[in-house]
Design an enzyme around this catalytic site. Structure first.
Site, PDB file in Angstrom:
ATOM      1  N   SER A  56       4.134  66.132  -8.078  1.00 48.07           N
ATOM      2  CA  SER A  56       3.602  65.566  -6.843  1.00 48.07           C
ATOM      3  C   SER A  56       2.088  65.507  -6.952  1.00 48.07           C
ATOM      4  O   SER A  56       1.483  66.290  -7.699  1.00 48.07           O
ATOM      5  CB  SER A  56       3.996  66.444  -5.643  1.00 48.07           C
ATOM      6  OG  SER A  56       3.252  66.103  -4.490  1.00 48.07           O
ATOM      7  N   TYR A  89       3.865  74.987  -2.005  1.00 41.30           N
ATOM      8  CA  TYR A  89       4.376  73.773  -2.626  1.00 41.30           C
ATOM      9  C   TYR A  89       3.378  73.217  -3.635  1.00 41.30           C
ATOM     10  O   TYR A  89       3.741  72.840  -4.757  1.00 41.30           O
ATOM     11  CB  TYR A  89       4.670  72.744  -1.542  1.00 41.30           C
ATOM     12  CG  TYR A  89       5.173  71.414  -2.048  1.00 41.30           C
ATOM     13  CD1 TYR A  89       6.476  71.277  -2.520  1.00 41.30           C
ATOM     14  CD2 TYR A  89       4.344  70.291  -2.052  1.00 41.30           C
ATOM     15  CE1 TYR A  89       6.941  70.051  -2.983  1.00 41.30           C
ATOM     16  CE2 TYR A  89       4.808  69.060  -2.511  1.00 41.30           C
ATOM     17  CZ  TYR A  89       6.101  68.949  -2.976  1.00 41.30           C
ATOM     18  OH  TYR A  89       6.546  67.739  -3.435  1.00 41.30           O
TER      19      TYR A  89
END
Length: 258
Positions: free
Chosen positions: A144, A157
């Site tokens: 990501s 995350y």
């Protein structure tokens, strides 16, 4: 452009929705054979029925797997080895983005996020690398842009996705002499029905639209198929001299951070 993927044996982890589903569809469109995986038997059967109606049944295999469980991953490897006698491409796509805003999240939560996003990828690579090496294939990890830059994404995350990128780069160096290429794709904001951005849009559409319009130069979400196209290219022989790379696919979002 012919990506030379016809007949390739491909595992896409987390492949019943979003990026994983789009990636599985793209591989099948290119004539590859694909193993679909999910924790949910219901979602898996639904995806299999939808995709198998367009492809030869032998080209679409299904296996329930919880990628937080090394035992499940080992059983999946045995299933693939017995079904296809090998594997050419691994797409490590499993991930989980629902998190907490704490600057230093609690240990239990960090462990949960790392299990979903990092350990699932490492355990998949550990189990399937021998099969991919035997075919001199390739591995693509899905990370990501939250792992590329610190721009306000949840800490747990973001750190887990950063580690995925670091792992892919280190693995690429270690296995290059085995003829295996390892790369990573770092998507930006991807919208699909039932995804995290879909939920956020339903909760506060004005705020989310403002975020996209002010932080993404292309002023829109990505479609999962756009990420899938990048994954297929890196998986293919057309990317034969690319390894250890992290390809950012974010509509220009990270360019606004400099």
């Amino acid at each position: 452009m012919d990506l030379e993927l016809r007949g390739k044996r491909v595992l896409v982890t987390g492949s019943t929705r979003g990026i994983g589903r789009a990636t599985a569809e793209r591989f099948l469109d290119e004539g590859a054979r694909v193993v679909l995986t999910s924790r949910s038997e219901t979602e898996l059967r639904k995806a299999r029925d939808e995709l198998a109606s367009r492809q030869a049944a032998s080209d679409v295999l299904c296996r329930a797997c919880d990628f937080r469980s090394p035992g499940d991953i080992k059983a999946l490897r045995e299933f693939i080895a017995s079904s296809w006698d090998g594997l050419d491409i691994l797409i490590a796509n499993v991930g989980y983005g629902v998190s907490v805003p704490d600057p230093v999240p609690e240990r239990d939560h960090m462990d949960h996020i790392f299990a979903e996003n990092l350990h699932s990828a490492i355990d998949s690579a550990r189990e399937f690398l021998p099969l991919v090496a035997a075919s001199k294939g390739s591995i693509v990890f899905v990370s990501s842009i939250a792992g590329v830059e610190a721009f306000g994404a949840p800490v747990d995350y973001s750190v887990a996705k950063t580690a995925v990128i670091a792992f892919s780069k280190n693995l690429a160096r270690k296995v290059a002499d085995q003829g295996v290429r390892v790369n990573c794709v770092a998507p930006g904001n991807v919208y699909f029905e039932g995804g995290s951005w879909d939920m956020k849009l339903k909760d506060d559409p004005e705020r989310i639209r403002n975020i996209i319009e002010t932080t993404v130069p292309m002023k829109r979400f990505a479609d999962p198929a756009e990420i899938a196209d990048a994954i297929l290219f890196l998986s293919s022989r057309r990317a034969s001299f690319i390894t250890g790379a992290c390809l950012i696919v974010d509509g220009g979002q990270t360019t606004t951070l400099y």
